[in-house]
Enzyme design. Sequence first.
Site, PDB file in Angstrom:
ATOM      1  N   LYS A  22      43.650  40.074  48.030  1.00  0.00           N
ATOM      2  CA  LYS A  22      42.871  41.173  48.615  1.00  0.00           C
ATOM      3  C   LYS A  22      41.458  41.181  48.055  1.00  0.00           C
ATOM      4  O   LYS A  22      40.477  41.338  48.789  1.00  0.00           O
ATOM      5  CB  LYS A  22      43.557  42.505  48.317  1.00  0.00           C
ATOM      6  CG  LYS A  22      42.766  43.711  48.816  1.00  0.00           C
ATOM      7  CD  LYS A  22      43.262  45.023  48.248  1.00  0.00           C
ATOM      8  CE  LYS A  22      42.616  45.314  46.925  1.00  0.00           C
ATOM      9  NZ  LYS A  22      42.572  46.755  46.583  1.00  0.00           N
ATOM     10  N   CYS A 117      40.276  54.126  44.709  1.00  0.00           N
ATOM     11  CA  CYS A 117      41.115  54.574  43.588  1.00  0.00           C
ATOM     12  C   CYS A 117      40.389  55.551  42.675  1.00  0.00           C
ATOM     13  O   CYS A 117      39.191  55.461  42.480  1.00  0.00           O
ATOM     14  CB  CYS A 117      41.525  53.371  42.729  1.00  0.00           C
ATOM     15  SG  CYS A 117      42.931  52.466  43.328  1.00  0.00           S
TER      16      CYS A 117
END
Length: 420
Positions: A22, A117
């Site tokens: 990713k 995040c």
Amino acid sequence: MDKLIIQGGTRISGEIRISGSKNSGLPILAACLLADSPMDICNLPHLNDITTMLALLRCMGVGVTINEKMCVEVDPTTLTDTEAPYELVKTMRASILVLGPTLAKYGKADVSFPGGCAIGSRPVDIHLSGLEAMGAEIAVEGGYIRARAPNGLKGAHFVMDKVTVGGTENLLMAAVLAKGKTVLENAAREPEIVDLADCLVAMGAKIGGIGTDRLEIEGVERLHGCTYTVMPDRIETGTYLVAAAATGGSVKLRDTRADILTAVLQKLEEAGAELEIGESTISLDMHGKRPKAVNLRTAPYPAFPTDMQSQFTAMNAVAEGTGAVTETIFENRLVQVNELNRMGANIKLEGNTALIQGVPRLKGAPVMASDLRASASLVIAGMVADGETVVDRIYHIDRGYECIEEKLQQLGVNIRRVPG
């Protein structure tokens, strides 16, 4: 919200394939904006962040299709808009990576401040000051970064105040189309940056010093499309190796690379794991033994990666002895400690260090994920706990792990997803 329910007590055993990275795929998709013909990007993982980046490219007018080889074809020649809107950017920090290539290619870019995040402040100051050094005019207003370079970017000598992966990627992508030579000092050296640089070279960029902390880029007038295969995900690789080590089990991972995981493999051997390295495989066997506690300190590559700290903290929780885990990259990266202690772990926090006294077993409990890697540590903890563990807020885990419950089921773990 979906939950993962884990019945603990199973030793991992089996073989799985590792997905594409990713953290490599996201900047490579952003780099497609630099090309003047279509790109084929292969081995992208099926993850929410990748889907969001593809949606962002589509929102900018870029053509995105999946071909018969399951590669993503990106056609940047249809771009109609140089804005990355808040609706898409808010869910993913990596959206900031479209700033450099869009500005370099089109002379303007409007990118909303990113989300993602909740693991501390990740400022984009270095991205912006680097672009300003290359001649960009930048204003921050209404939650947007508005960058302009009507006459194009110019090569510059720029020293980054601190090592930043995203900053290095953004400035590297901007520099490949800048006029003249750019030197980036104190550049990040992560394998994902090497992968991005290799992709840019395949597109016609001229980059020296790849894999070092000094990148020298000779700007070119244009970049062409190419077919590129994204590298394997080293953090997914490390996560499954740690899961096997924590449970005293064994695992064989296919389609991965050991050379990008040296610091992690070293710590696993310290923990008592027997490793066998193949050309594209890594096998780990604990022979039923409990792991030994390890000390580690996170630092930029090639040192121990911050993205593997949470998983080792979970392993140390059930290891023999006492281990100290020090987090130097992100200040909120030890948030999983409270949840692990609720499961019976013996962990004390002293500043940015977790002192972990291993216990033989944890106890199943309802726990809540707070970020991507912390959620992986809670899944590992659930595997080594007696009874049932319910991991809530797993949308974090879906941002970074492809088909995690299916892969763990292949390895014998009693785990299932329950829709929210």
